[in-house]
Design an enzyme around this catalytic site. Structure first.
Site, short mmCIF file in Angstrom:
data_model
loop_
_atom_site.label_atom_id
_atom_site.label_comp_id
_atom_site.label_asym_id
_atom_site.label_seq_id
_atom_site.Cartn_x
_atom_site.Cartn_y
_atom_site.Cartn_z
N TYR A 41 0.84 -1.20 0.00
CA TYR A 41 0.00 0.00 0.00
C TYR A 41 0.88 1.26 0.00
O TYR A 41 1.71 1.44 0.87
CB TYR A 41 -0.88 -0.03 1.24
CG TYR A 41 -1.92 1.03 1.25
CD1 TYR A 41 -2.94 1.04 0.30
CD2 TYR A 41 -1.89 2.05 2.19
CE1 TYR A 41 -3.89 2.02 0.30
CE2 TYR A 41 -2.84 3.04 2.19
CZ TYR A 41 -3.84 3.02 1.25
OH TYR A 41 -4.79 3.99 1.25
N CYS A 49 -55.78 36.79 17.16
CA CYS A 49 -57.22 36.97 17.01
C CYS A 49 -57.83 35.67 16.49
O CYS A 49 -57.36 35.13 15.49
CB CYS A 49 -57.51 38.11 16.03
SG CYS A 49 -59.26 38.29 15.71
#
Length: 991
Positions: free
Chosen positions: A331, A927
């Site tokens: 590797y 409201c």
DNA sequence: GCAAGGTC
């Protein structure tokens, strides 16, 4: 009892090797969903049980990061927004097979053991694996195996001492990832967009990037180039004595080295010439060895390939990777320069005995037993680079690289070269001179390693005390020379020294600055900064931040270490570093002209670009957000101009959030006041705005010190309204945006609209439309399919004042809500019972009408959305909505908590936000009269910003509420203090 | 179209 264990390594190689060791070579192999990541199965002892083990792997990081929605588009948001934009973590398409394998295997097992590399990145990769596995099987027990090398002993020890994951290391990597992305993307977009415009002739297609590794790398090249440029040569003088012995002429060099004063040197010369006899004052011989090279790690490999083979680092690595996948070499990405003691090198040397050139040497090494030096670096995962198999049939560069790796390996295993050095000192009229010769006695490793030079230098035998006539003594003149320009190997060495990048990435960063035209490579391999690279570094230096120097990055590295040690917290580091870089960014953008100027010495006259171009293309000072969006409260709002050059204020969450504020046409420029914050608005900071008006369009009472300029808060200023600065807005409820580490977006729009006009009044005459809001969707009686611009039978009706969309196509996604605003067709993306279902939702925050698309798959859950009479909306979004859980605050029965909505006369409720979040605990009036009847008014209890939230059709000005409370003193509506009202409030806005 | 870090 058999324990079922899933093991996961960082890469397939490691999984294979660990399986081999754990199973005593008895593992069997089967395929996973990813063809690169096999599953190895075997039995072994683990956690005091007989374990049946499946071992698989990932391929490095499983997840990646990116910006979402609007922040992905380069021109959809100003780059500065990227410092606070949400980041999405997701598994990219090509890694899905790996993820699916993990999920599948996790379901079958009771225990997960993480075998990722034992470094910072490995810990983070381990955390990614864990998260995926836990999401598939939340009962799986998670362990971390720690090993320093893949050897039988290390692996066995690891399995006997399974630990837990180190969250601190994983957190440090999250931190790095996030910062790299934000900083890199912000600077890159800014630079690219700006410079493409400023130097269209040269840079129109050029990507101009900034990265915390690539820029310091460029900095090294520029620095060295400047040293060379600025170098002033100096003349020096030295003496040389030439002596003949046995017909061999020997040059002796002066022990004073060199002097920079000619007259003084001439005095010494005359002294020597007056008494020119040389007396040998010392003869010494000593053995000298030239050391065999250290075992090969990646960085050394790259340097040698570049220097000796003239193959650049990137290319060399890609050749090495190819050789690796062919099984010819080990590797190639390794930081280790010592072979583990347990490793048997004999068979590897044996392989090479077949070769015609170095076979003899290999045999010689076997006779002596290989004995490499031990370096001082180990990544505890991979051995040094070495050949595995003999490969006689390679060609070209592959052959060169393979041969180098073999020769280097054999040289390592060989013995040091030996020689004998003889040094001779002579005295001429009290001045000392010396010469040295070398006889190589054993070449050893040099036989196989032609890349090192060590040559004999013959000098005759001298005897101490003997006197000899000097052939001549002369004055030699020379000049100091500048340092050499950097070659690739020097650059890699500098990067390594300063910790720029990792061993695996040095070559890539160098490649990047080449491909971005920042640097060029000359025939002789030296690096020269390109015009672009030079100009950028000069420009940044001019601004004053050492962005081309490694310091800022080094500071981040130090913080990351502190996170790993538990001394700092990830979120704190992100917060402070983001803030730091954001400031640097803002200063950089404000001073961007300096970069233009630096580049203009290379690319000619810049195209003028100033703050007037307040679009997203990177220029000017309009890059400060005014405030968090008043609708979604998630994204920032910025001023920008429309194509028609009208100024607007828009949320960068578009198209997820479509909140937008239009200004009257008299506004010629709008800008965030960086220094002035509104002290009344919540969710700080809300900056004040600076609006410039066309002469004559601004009411006289708005004019302050500067004619035609208004400076004030756009959200709580009465004057704005009185002056008729109409802040028309449209918005939609934004879907939840996934934050870091969420793997989904809950809702994404199917299409996007451009806002073309102001919404109008609701259509009160449509019975279905007006009834729908209360009834919700009735599953027993599904309505007919929703049509765009329906004929009145649909739940959405076309409002006559809405402009036709330009395409005129059959766009089913475009409908008009009964409140008059546009409604979007959205799709639920979040995984759950409703995934994939479509629904309509109104774009206005105050309406938020919701309806499942009846054309959605009828087999899906068709229950209506959760209804709660106390909620503002019939639609409950998944998360992130401050209005999500609103419950009336009714602790008492007195009227203190009630107001009358003066518009409609209904009693408004004072409610409290229950949901955790920014608005937790805040009170607001609501409201209850339905929107269809023209009200449904909303207002935070402690502020006035009605226009932002009121239905668009409401008139401006006037107070909608009159308090009916009789208890307690009357409080000022601006500062909530007693003793005055808003007209004489000392804290009021001066306008 | 951006970064850097893993890896195939």
């Amino acid at each position: 009892m058999t324990l079922k264990v899933l093991c996961v390594a960082e890469k397939n190689d490691a999984a294979r090797e660990i399986s081999r060791l754990l199973s005593n070579n008895q593992s069997s192999r089967r395929e996973g969903l990813s063809k690169f990541n096999k599953i190895y199965e075997f039995s072994c002892e683990m956690l005091n049980n007989n374990a049946s083990v499946s071992m698989t792997s990932v391929s490095g990081h499983l997840m990646t990061y990116d910006f979402t929605g609007p922040f992905k588009g380069w021109e959809k948001c100003p780059p500065v927004a990227l410092f606070s934009a949400p980041i999405l973590s997701f598994c990219p398409e090509n890694y899905q097979p790996i993820k699916k394998t993990l999920e599948r295997e996790a379901k079958k097992n009771e225990v997960l053991v993480l075998w990722t590399d034992c470094d910072r990145e490995g810990e983070n990769i381990g955390a990614e694996i864990r998260d995926v596995c836990l999401s598939a099987n939340n009962r799986i027990r998670v362990y971390r195996a720690r090993f320093s090398e893949i050897t039988f002993r290390s692996i066995k020890t690891a399995i006997q001492r399974l630990e837990s994951l180190d969250e601190k290391l994983a957190a440090a990597v999250y931190c790095r990832q996030e910062l790299d992305l934000r900083i890199g993307a912000a600077f890159t977009r800014f630079l690219t967009l700006r410079l493409q415009k400023v130097f269209p002739a040269d840079l129109a297609d050029q990507l101009v990037s900034y990265g915390p590794c690539q820029f310091p790398t460029l900095g090294f090249v520029v620095d060295r180039y400047k040293q060379v440029q600025q170098f002033v040569p100096e003349t020096f003088y030295k003496l040389k004595a030439v002596v003949m012995k046995n017909d061999i002429s020997v040059d002796f060099s002066w022990s004073r080295g060199r002097l920079f004063n000619r007259a003084v040197t001439e005095i010494f010369l005359e002294m020597c010439q007056e008494h020119p006899t040389a007396v040998v004052s010392r003869v010494a011989s000593k053995s000298k060895s030239k050391w065999r090279p250290l075992p090969l790690d990646t960085v050394e490999f790259e340097k040698h390939a570049s220097r000796k083979l003239h193959i650049n680092a990137k290319q060399a690595m890609s050749i090495a990777e190819k050789l690796y996948t062919q099984g010819l070499i080990s590797y190639p990405r390794t930081e280790t320069n010592l072979f583990p003691a347990s490793m048997n090198l004999v068979p590897l040397v044996q392989e090479q005995t077949q070769d015609g050139q170095w076979g003899d040497m290999a045999r010689q090494i076997l006779a002596d037993t290989p004995n490499p030096r031990r370096g001082n670096k180990s990544d505890q995962a991979h051995p040094p680079i070495h050949p595995i198999k003999y490969a006689p049939n390679l060609q070209g560069d592959e052959k060169k690289v393979y041969e180098f790796i073999v020769r280097h390996f054999l040289a390592c295993c060989s013995k040091d070269a030996q020689g004998m050095e003889t040094s001779v000192d002579i005295c001429v009229s009290q001045e000392e001179f010396s010469a040295a010769g070398l006889v190589i006695t054993q070449r050893n490793y040099l036989e196989v390693y032609p890349y090192d030079k060590w040559s004999d230098k013959n000098i005759p035998n001298f005897t101490q005390g003997e006197s000899l006539p000097t052939e001549r003594i002369e004055l030699v003149e020379g000049e100091t020379t500048p340092p050499l320009l950097l070659k690739e190997a020097d650059l890699i060495a500098l990067m390594e020294k300063h910790g720029i990048g990792t061993d695996a990435t040095h070559a890539e960063h160098i490649e990047t600055i080449k491909s971005r035209r920042y640097v060029g490579v000359q025939q002789d391999g030296t690096f020269l900064p390109g015009m672009l690279g030079m100009g950028l570094v000069e420009g940044y230096d001019e601004i004053g931040y050492n962005l081309s120097k490694p310091y800022l990055r080094a500071e981040l590295e130090a913080d990351l270490k502190a996170i790993c040690l538990g001394q700092k917290n990830k979120d704190d580091v992100i917060k402070s570093m983001v803030e730091k870089y954001k400031q640097v960014f803002i200063e950089t953008t404000a001073n961007a002209i300096k970069i233009d100027q630096s580049l203009s010495s290379y690319f000619g006259t810049p195209e003028p670009m100033g703050p007037e171009q307040g679009d997203m293309r990177g220029g000017g000072d309009d890059l400060l957000p005014l405030a968090k969006c008043r609708s979604c409260l998630q994204f920032d709002m910025y001023f920008k101009t429309t194509r028609e050059e009208k100024w607007i204020l828009s949320c960068v969450g578009y198209p997820q959030c479509k909140y937008i504020v239009f200004f009257p046409s008299g506004v010629t420029h709008a800008k965030t006041e960086s220094e002035q914050l509104c002290n009344r608005c919540p969710h700080p900071p809300v900056h004040k705005a600076r609006l410039t008006f066309e002469r004559g369009t601004i009411p006289y009472f708005l004019q302050g010190d500067i004619p035609n300029v208004f400076i004030g808060c756009l959200f709580c200023n009465e004057d704005i309204k009185r002056a008729g600065i109409e802040l028309r807005n449209m918005s939609s409820h934004p879907p939840t945006v996934a934050h870091s580490h969420n793997s989904y977006q809950s809702v994404v729009p199917q299409n996007s609209f451009t806002i073309q006009d102001t919404p109008h009044n609701s259509n009160n005459n449509n019975p279905i439309a007006s009834g729908r809001r209360d009834l919700g969707f009735d599953p027993t009686n599904p309505p007919p399919p929703v049509k765009r611009y329906s004929d009145g039978t649909s739940h959405y009706t076309k409002h006559p004042r809405v402009t036709e969309p330009p395409s005129g196509g059959d766009d089913d996604n475009f409908v008009v809500c009964n409140c008059g605003a546009r409604a979007n067709l959205l799709t639920v993306k979040k995984e759950g019972p409703n995934t994939g279902r479509k629904f309509y939702t109104c774009m206005t925050n105050s309406c938020k009408y919701f309806l499942w698309d009846p054309r959605s798959d009828p087999s899906m859950d068709t229950r209506p959305p959760r209804q709660d009479p106390t909620q503002m909306s019939s639609y409950v979004p998944p998360t992130g909505d401050p209005f999500m859980s609103l419950y009336p605050n009714r602790p008492d029965s007195n009227s203190h908590n009630q107001s009358v909505c003066c518009r409609c006369g209904e009693q408004a409720k004072l409610l409290t936000v229950q949901k955790q979040g920014n608005n937790h605990g805040k009170q607001f009036y609501s409201c209850p009269k339905p929107r269809e009847q023209g009200c449904n008014f909303f207002q935070w209890a402690d502020e006035e910003r009605r226009d932002s939230f009121s239905p668009p059709q409401r008139g401006r000005g006037g107070n909608s509420f009159s308090k009916v409370s009789r208890g307690g003193p009357r409080l000022c509506s601006i500062c909530r203090q007693a003793g005055h009202n808003k007209k004489n409030c000392p804290n009021s806005n001066p306008f």
